[in-house]
Design an enzyme around this catalytic site. Sequence first.
Site, PDB file in Angstrom:
ATOM      1  CE  LYS A 176      67.450  66.694  57.510  1.00  7.60           C
ATOM      2  NZ  LYS A 176      66.658  65.525  57.240  1.00  7.60           N
ATOM      3  CG  HIS A 234      64.571  73.118  55.252  1.00  7.66           C
ATOM      4  ND1 HIS A 234      64.353  73.193  56.608  1.00  7.66           N
ATOM      5  CD2 HIS A 234      63.461  72.528  54.748  1.00  7.66           C
ATOM      6  CE1 HIS A 234      63.162  72.686  56.896  1.00  7.66           C
ATOM      7  NE2 HIS A 234      62.599  72.281  55.783  1.00  7.66           N
TER       8      HIS A 234
HETATM    9  C1  BG6 Z   1      59.670  70.212  55.050  1.00  4.78           C
HETATM   10  C2  BG6 Z   1      58.922  70.633  53.814  1.00  4.78           C
HETATM   11  O1  BG6 Z   1      60.075  71.326  55.798  1.00  4.78           O
HETATM   12  O2  BG6 Z   1      60.814  69.459  54.691  1.00  4.78           O
HETATM   13  C3  BG6 Z   1      58.547  69.431  52.972  1.00  4.78           C
HETATM   14  O3  BG6 Z   1      57.749  71.339  54.190  1.00  4.78           O
HETATM   15  C4  BG6 Z   1      59.760  68.572  52.702  1.00  4.78           C
HETATM   16  O4  BG6 Z   1      57.929  69.824  51.743  1.00  4.78           O
HETATM   17  C5  BG6 Z   1      60.508  68.265  53.991  1.00  4.78           C
HETATM   18  O5  BG6 Z   1      59.312  67.371  52.094  1.00  4.78           O
HETATM   19  C6  BG6 Z   1      61.814  67.554  53.724  1.00  4.78           C
HETATM   20  O6  BG6 Z   1      62.385  67.150  54.936  1.00  4.78           O
HETATM   21  P1  BG6 Z   1      63.350  65.894  54.994  1.00  4.78           P
HETATM   22  O7  BG6 Z   1      63.994  65.926  56.344  1.00  4.78           O
HETATM   23  O8  BG6 Z   1      62.503  64.690  54.761  1.00  4.78           O
HETATM   24  O9  BG6 Z   1      64.333  66.108  53.879  1.00  4.78           O
END
Ligand code: BG6
Length: 486
Positions: A176, A234
């Site tokens: 990002k 994350h």
């Molecule tokens: C993924 C998860 O890694 O990230 C999901 O498995 C989640 O559950 C998603 O919804 C969120 O990603 P972003 O980029 O849409 O915030």
Amino acid sequence: MSAFDLVIFGGLGDLSRKKLLPALYSGFVANRVTKDSKIYLTSRSELDKSVYEWLQDVFDATPPACNVDTKTLKSFADNIQIVQISLSDEGEGWSFLQNSLKEQNRPLVHFLAIPPAFFTSTCALLGQYGLNNDNACVVLEKPLGHNRETAAEINNDVAQYFSEEQTFRIDHYLGKEAVQNLLALRFSNLLFEQLWNNRTIDHIQITIAEDLGVEGRGGFYEGTGALKDMVQNHLLQLLCFIAMEPPARLDAQGIREEKLKVLKSLRPLQGTEIDQNVVRGQYKAGAMAGTAVKSYLDDLDLDNSETDSFVAIKAHIENWRWAGVPFYLRTGKRLPERYAEIVIQFKNVPHASDPRWNTNMQPNRFIIRLQPEDHLAMRMMIKDDKEDRAALREVELNLDVSGVGDSKRLGPYLRLMLDAARGDQSLFVHRDEVDLAWQWIDRIADHWASNPNSLKPYQSGTWGPYEAHDLMKRDRRDWYHDASNT
Ligand code: BG6
């Protein structure tokens, strides 16, 4: 970027349709994915329409960041080949891939957008067909196991066919734009680095809030939960980027070495510390933007479940820079809105030189917003020019680069696929990081498994269980976003 070959295993699946293909199309339009690059989508089944028609449907459902026009879409479709293969058996499709790719003298990226249960057999077949040569690399999408042991098994299996230098563990949050900018700001400005420590910073908050529930992903989510789905990867990766020391060189080795030191310094949480510092929740029925929504259990048609759709954690990094600075992490589904944000909150000034300032003085905050829009800002106090000299006003010093439109920015998946094609691992996760992150997470997950009553309900459309607010309130703090929206 020069031409490359990309094979997406699970090419007709969810991740490919929702993230990878829209990203690749935007890259094609921006000429980052050149016309002589080739994309192979593997699948068990055949398409019942042309690739062009299928892509139209795919992009109707999930539009790319740029406009889709017929001519460009046709030319993009010409670069795509559907290959029917089994992920566990040899066959014609594999021979086709071998003939098309083995002798190509250009980067070859295998993107495994498939369940990890198929990683080993797919890598073994890639080895058998000579598709793990020096030009090739493999991109692994999470989940990488469900605990330390299973992650190690996957990493060991893959390592039989691809070296660590050829293995790219993706965490799309690292692609990002705001995360890139965080690194640039921290390490190219003396100002930030001088303030980046426990003498000046009061605490740090990292929030990834989602408004959606588990729609359509229940099979995967049930038994996984927010801790393993979001925090293990994350949130801990973002924490590493904020907390790491300046690397001697901002390359893969430099960044990874520093991230590892952060993970090693995370204070392990055990026993009752977990009850005090970690809140887990599960959404109940409620309302989102005026529409009634079901509970987690009803979404999945279950009578009961111990799966967390919300987690909040107070963590500590035990080193000289961060001793005493809490890192509050939180993520959840069915929260009031979708956003991801890091808040670096500085300490209060030691003394209000004008006693009248006390009434509205706020600490400085550095805000790093990752989505829905990327945004960097410093919140500071200035004199309110409309009032007398005792009045202060909080203003936002906007650090965004004006004029850079979204279309010029690479989305996270495109950036990371291009990085893999050029062999740059700096935004990918080393296996040792995966191991340390799981070690920290496993303690919490194991404690929950033996104390099943700690799951707190929260109403859909609210900011999670009361206990998550209490985690902050006990320390006389607030979640920044919620406080500023009330
Ligand atoms: C993924 C998860 O890694 O990230 C999901 O498995 C989640 O559950 C998603 O919804 C969120 O990603 P972003 O980029 O849409 O915030």
